[in-house]
Each structure stands twice: as structure tokens, then as C-alpha cells.
Design a protein around this motif. Structure first.
Motif, PDB file in Angstrom:
ATOM      1  N   PHE A  84      33.389  -0.980 -25.806  1.00 40.08           N
ATOM      2  CA  PHE A  84      34.692  -0.694 -26.412  1.00 40.08           C
ATOM      3  C   PHE A  84      34.569  -0.555 -27.928  1.00 40.08           C
ATOM      4  O   PHE A  84      33.667  -1.110 -28.537  1.00 40.08           O
ATOM      5  N   CYS A  85      35.549   0.166 -28.469  1.00 42.37           N
ATOM      6  CA  CYS A  85      35.715   0.210 -29.934  1.00 42.37           C
ATOM      7  C   CYS A  85      37.217   0.199 -30.186  1.00 42.37           C
ATOM      8  O   CYS A  85      37.954   1.012 -29.615  1.00 42.37           O
ATOM      9  N   ASP A  86      37.690  -0.758 -30.997  1.00 44.78           N
ATOM     10  CA  ASP A  86      39.138  -0.837 -31.204  1.00 44.78           C
ATOM     11  C   ASP A  86      39.602   0.145 -32.284  1.00 44.78           C
ATOM     12  O   ASP A  86      38.790   0.846 -32.896  1.00 44.78           O
ATOM     13  N   GLN A  87      40.912   0.168 -32.517  1.00 41.76           N
ATOM     14  CA  GLN A  87      41.485   1.142 -33.458  1.00 41.76           C
ATOM     15  C   GLN A  87      40.989   0.932 -34.879  1.00 41.76           C
ATOM     16  O   GLN A  87      41.061   1.827 -35.713  1.00 41.76           O
ATOM     17  N   ASP A  88      40.461  -0.290 -35.190  1.00 39.16           N
ATOM     18  CA  ASP A  88      39.958  -0.561 -36.541  1.00 39.16           C
ATOM     19  C   ASP A  88      38.457  -0.277 -36.660  1.00 39.16           C
ATOM     20  O   ASP A  88      37.847  -0.526 -37.696  1.00 39.16           O
ATOM     21  N   GLY A  89      37.834   0.173 -35.573  1.00 37.04           N
ATOM     22  CA  GLY A  89      36.425   0.559 -35.640  1.00 37.04           C
ATOM     23  C   GLY A  89      35.452  -0.555 -35.308  1.00 37.04           C
ATOM     24  O   GLY A  89      34.252  -0.419 -35.556  1.00 37.04           O
ATOM     25  N   THR A  90      35.915  -1.667 -34.755  1.00 38.25           N
ATOM     26  CA  THR A  90      35.001  -2.742 -34.339  1.00 38.25           C
ATOM     27  C   THR A  90      34.565  -2.501 -32.899  1.00 38.25           C
ATOM     28  O   THR A  90      35.396  -2.217 -32.034  1.00 38.25           O
ATOM     29  N   PHE A  91      33.245  -2.630 -32.676  1.00 37.32           N
ATOM     30  CA  PHE A  91      32.698  -2.427 -31.325  1.00 37.32           C
ATOM     31  C   PHE A  91      32.606  -3.757 -30.580  1.00 37.32           C
ATOM     32  O   PHE A  91      32.486  -4.818 -31.193  1.00 37.32           O
ATOM     33  N   TYR A  92      32.583  -3.648 -29.247  1.00 36.82           N
ATOM     34  CA  TYR A  92      32.465  -4.834 -28.384  1.00 36.82           C
ATOM     35  C   TYR A  92      31.445  -4.532 -27.287  1.00 36.82           C
ATOM     36  O   TYR A  92      31.513  -3.485 -26.637  1.00 36.82           O
ATOM     37  N   HIS A 202      41.234   0.133 -26.971  1.00 31.40           N
ATOM     38  CA  HIS A 202      40.047   0.973 -27.119  1.00 31.40           C
ATOM     39  C   HIS A 202      40.488   2.375 -27.532  1.00 31.40           C
ATOM     40  O   HIS A 202      41.384   2.952 -26.919  1.00 31.40           O
ATOM     41  N   VAL A 203      39.845   2.925 -28.581  1.00 30.59           N
ATOM     42  CA  VAL A 203      40.173   4.298 -29.007  1.00 30.59           C
ATOM     43  C   VAL A 203      38.869   5.107 -29.008  1.00 30.59           C
ATOM     44  O   VAL A 203      37.992   4.903 -29.855  1.00 30.59           O
ATOM     45  N   GLN A 204      38.757   6.014 -28.068  1.00 26.81           N
ATOM     46  CA  GLN A 204      37.510   6.750 -27.895  1.00 26.81           C
ATOM     47  C   GLN A 204      37.160   7.581 -29.124  1.00 26.81           C
ATOM     48  O   GLN A 204      35.991   7.708 -29.500  1.00 26.81           O
ATOM     49  N   LYS A 205      38.203   8.145 -29.766  1.00 25.92           N
ATOM     50  CA  LYS A 205      37.940   8.981 -30.945  1.00 25.92           C
ATOM     51  C   LYS A 205      37.303   8.149 -32.059  1.00 25.92           C
ATOM     52  O   LYS A 205      36.375   8.584 -32.729  1.00 25.92           O
ATOM     53  N   VAL A 206      37.828   6.936 -32.253  1.00 31.01           N
ATOM     54  CA  VAL A 206      37.258   6.054 -33.282  1.00 31.01           C
ATOM     55  C   VAL A 206      35.835   5.671 -32.884  1.00 31.01           C
ATOM     56  O   VAL A 206      34.922   5.648 -33.712  1.00 31.01           O
ATOM     57  N   TYR A 207      35.661   5.385 -31.591  1.00 33.20           N
ATOM     58  CA  TYR A 207      34.320   5.058 -31.076  1.00 33.20           C
ATOM     59  C   TYR A 207      33.328   6.168 -31.448  1.00 33.20           C
ATOM     60  O   TYR A 207      32.270   5.918 -32.037  1.00 33.20           O
ATOM     61  N   ASP A 208      33.696   7.400 -31.119  1.00 28.99           N
ATOM     62  CA  ASP A 208      32.773   8.517 -31.330  1.00 28.99           C
ATOM     63  C   ASP A 208      32.482   8.731 -32.818  1.00 28.99           C
ATOM     64  O   ASP A 208      31.342   8.953 -33.214  1.00 28.99           O
TER      65      ASP A 208
END
Ligand code: SF4
Length: 244
Positions: A84-92, A202-208
Motif C-alpha cells: 500500500f501507499c497512502d495519500q501522503d506517500g507513505t508505503f506499507y 491507498h492511492v495507486q497514483k501516489v504509489y506509482d
């Protein structure tokens, strides 16, 4: 269309893993023991399986992480492919992996002169490898049971393995897969509550976007699930750390 795993709602993923666990218990361990005996694999100490070039990463169960922390905490790194990656850009990510050395094949941190320097205390996956018992798709996308990893690519075959050893390996392999699934389920349950409590998603765009920046050398924050909580790591690019 293939849907990224991170986009599947967490409760659905938990249900799928519970089903996977049921499948595991239904699989007769005598069948796995018979396959182990028939394949007759013996390690030739080539050390290939202790490199990232051959095996990707070595995922650790929580109990192994506890051991590594006692031996050498610097041997740990967040497992690649954070879920996961949240809206603030932190990964899990659901756990730790063994760190690889920065040599051409990405040797395990504990591999010294082609030998494991913690062999007597080696970790769960190292004990059962190359055996496994889980269902995954082949190159054509057909999902079926996989029992042996790297068949014909290392070691020697058709050796005479005593039946008791095969039964014991089958039991240990199933126990490992069960512990792995339990850890994944526990992580997803934790994340479901954690995201709700902290109003995260989780925000996929931020993840990518973050992952692309990370691959170019930018730092990221990765929260690693261990022992029922999250541990924070600031990461810069290291070998084979990749998004899913
Ligand atoms: S801990 Fe030992 S057995 Fe396990 S991957 Fe590393 S070198 Fe190989």
C-alpha cells in the motif's frame, strides 16, 4: 483486465487468503512427501539460492525477524513490493526481507565465501527451500499447486531421500506456508483498522509516482509490519526493491 492487488478491497483479500489457508490444510501432506521423495533433491552447496539473481528476495516470518534482530539487525530491509501507499506517500509492507550485499548477484548478507555463516540458525524459508506448498499462476496464467522451486536449475536430483526425512520436510513446508498466510492475514486486518483510524487510503497514483521517484534515487518512507505494529524506515534505492 488484471486488477492491481493493491486495488482489491482489503476484506476481499482477507477472505481469499483464508480460503488459501483452507486449501493448504486440505492438501494431503502425504502427497507432498511423495513428491519430495520422487524428486529426490539434494543441495550441492552451490549457494545460488542465497542470491537475488536466482531467487529474488528472502521474506522473513516475524519469528525469523526476531532472530535476525538478535544476530545482526543491519541484515534486515523492508521486503520489496510494498502492498500500500497512502495519500501522503507513505508505503506499507507486510514484513522484512534479508538484506542483499551489493555484489553482482546480490548475495545474502549472511553468505560468506559461498557458505551460510548462520547455517545452524538459518531462517524458516532457508530450512525448507526449495520446497513450497502454495498455488500460483504459471507463465500462462494457470493457477495450480507449486511444490518445488527452481527445479533443475540447482542441486542434484533422483537422490535417495529417506521417507522420514520427506515426511518431516512436508510437515515443515506446510507449517511455513500456514505461518506465512497467517502473517499476511494479520497484516491486512491491521491495515484495514489502521487506515480507518487514521483516515488514510491507498492511492495507486501516489504509489506509482513515489515508486518512480524512488527508482531514480529519491527517498521514501516505508512502514514495515512486525509483531503487530508498524516500524518506520527511511529508504533509498537498493538492489531489487520494486513496486508490484
Ligand atoms: S540466511 Fe543463510 S541459508 Fe538463508 S539465504 Fe542467507 S546465506 Fe542462504
Amino acid at each position: 483486465m488484471v486488477v492491481a492487488v493493491s486495488l482489491i478491497p482489503i476484506p476481499f483479500r482477507i477472505v481469499a487468503l483464508v480460503q488459501e489457508r483452507n486449501n493448504l490444510f486440505e492438501y494431503p501432506k502425504e502427497r507432498l512427501a511423495a513428491i519430495i521423495q520422487e524428486v529426490g533433491f539434494r543441495c550441492t552447496s552451490c549457494a545460488k539460492c542465497c542470491t537475488r539473481a536466482f531467487n529474488g528476495h528472502v521474506f522473513l516470518l516475524d519469528r525469523d525477524v526476531t532472530e535476525v534482530k538478535k544476530i545482526d539487525p543491519s541484515a534486515l530491509e523492508p521486503a520489496p513490493g510494498p502492498e500500500f501507499c497512502d495519500q501522503d506517500g507513505t508505503f506499507y509492507v507486510s514484513g522484512y526481507a534479508l538484506r542483499a550485499k551489493d555484489d553482482p548477484v546480490g548475495s545474502c548478507w549472511f553468505l560468506e565465501g559461498g557458505r551460510c555463516r548462520v547455517y545452524d540458525r538459518r531462517f524458516s524459508i532457508c530450512r525448507i527451500y526449495p520446497y513450497m506448498l502454495h498455488r500460483e499462476p504459471d507463465e500462462n496464467g494457470n493457477v495450480d499447486w507449486r511444490q518445488i522451486s527452481g527445479l533443475d536449475k540447482h542441486g542434484e536430483y533422483n537422490q535417495n531421500i529417506p521417507k522420514e526425512e520427506c515426511v518431516s520436510l512436508a510437515r515443515e513446508t506446510r507449517e511455513y506456508e500456514n505461518a506465512f498466510l497467517a502473517q499476511e492475514i494479520s497484516f491486512l486486518e491491521f491495515m484495514h483498522d489502521y487506515f480507518e483510524q487514521h483516515r488514510l487510503r491507498h492511492v495507486q497514483k501516489v504509489y506509482d509516482t513515489r515508486m518512480r521517484r524512488f527508482k531514480k534515487g529519491g527517498p521514501i518512507t516505508v512502514m514495515v509490519y512486525y509483531d503487530g505494529q508498524l516500524e518506520e524506515h527511511q529508504c533509498i534505492k537498493y538492489r531489487n526493491f520494486a513496486g508490484r
